[in-house]
Design a protein around this motif. Structure first.
Motif, PDB file in Angstrom:
ATOM      1  N   ALA A 110      11.757  -3.461   4.424  1.00 50.81           N
ATOM      2  CA  ALA A 110      10.653  -3.227   3.491  1.00 50.81           C
ATOM      3  C   ALA A 110      10.111  -4.555   2.970  1.00 50.81           C
ATOM      4  O   ALA A 110      10.892  -5.400   2.517  1.00 50.81           O
ATOM      5  N   GLU A 124       4.384  -5.817  -0.130  1.00 51.76           N
ATOM      6  CA  GLU A 124       3.699  -4.539  -0.297  1.00 51.76           C
ATOM      7  C   GLU A 124       4.678  -3.364  -0.286  1.00 51.76           C
ATOM      8  O   GLU A 124       5.785  -3.475   0.230  1.00 51.76           O
ATOM      9  N   SER A 126       6.018   0.307   0.988  1.00 50.11           N
ATOM     10  CA  SER A 126       6.083   0.886   2.328  1.00 50.11           C
ATOM     11  C   SER A 126       7.019   2.092   2.305  1.00 50.11           C
ATOM     12  O   SER A 126       7.748   2.312   1.330  1.00 50.11           O
TER      13      SER A 126
END
Length: 157
Positions: A110, A124, A126
């Motif tokens: 991630a 970000e 995910s």
């Protein structure tokens, strides 16, 4: 004595240690970029997904989680717990062990390391981040309940 719950927890701890040992092999293969059966002259090039740092976390984290489960399983034999408290300690710890495993494994894939559901300064959001985050959060809550129950328990006479 809560022998059934104690035994179940100790066995989950041993299973976590086995997962840790397997993670150690994956760490080795990740570091050298191949599957090696040293001292045999077998060397199979392979790209292991994840990072050596991520596999190191899986290896060490699961070893510590296994030891924690074994210790808390032993604690169930040393304390007198009321009603279903032994089951809460057992299952709360088991959820934490395997929730942490999900966190270690999926967190390495991630961008935000599964530390939040949203994007953070690490990266970000995910699906891998969410799969890392939710089991770890549940495990943190259930382990906290388990530890509080053991703290409130009286020692066996």
């Amino acid at each position: 004595m809560h022998y059934l719950h104690s035994t179940r927890l100790i066995k989950h701890g041993l299973a976590a240690m086995l997962v840790s040992l397997l993670g150690g092999f994956v760490l080795l293969f990740s570091m050298i970029g191949a599957i090696s059966l040293s001292p045999l002259p077998v060397f199979i090039d392979v790209a292991v997904p994840g990072t050596p740092q991520g596999w190191r976390i899986v290896h060490l984290g699961m070893m510590m989680n296994g030891l924690m489960a074994i210790l808390l399983g032993a604690c169930l034999r040393w304390f007198s717990l009321r009603g279903s408290d032994a089951a809460w300690v057992c299952w709360g710890t088991i959820v934490a062990v395997w929730g942490n495993f999900c966190f270690y494994l999926f967190g390495m894939f991630a961008p935000n390391h599964g530390l939040t559901l949203q994007a953070n300064r690490l990266g970000e959001a995910s699906l891998a981040g969410a799969v890392a985050f939710f089991p770890a959060l549940l495990g943190a809550v259930t382990l906290s309940v388990a530890v509080v129950l053991l703290l409130r328990a009286k020692p066996l006479d």
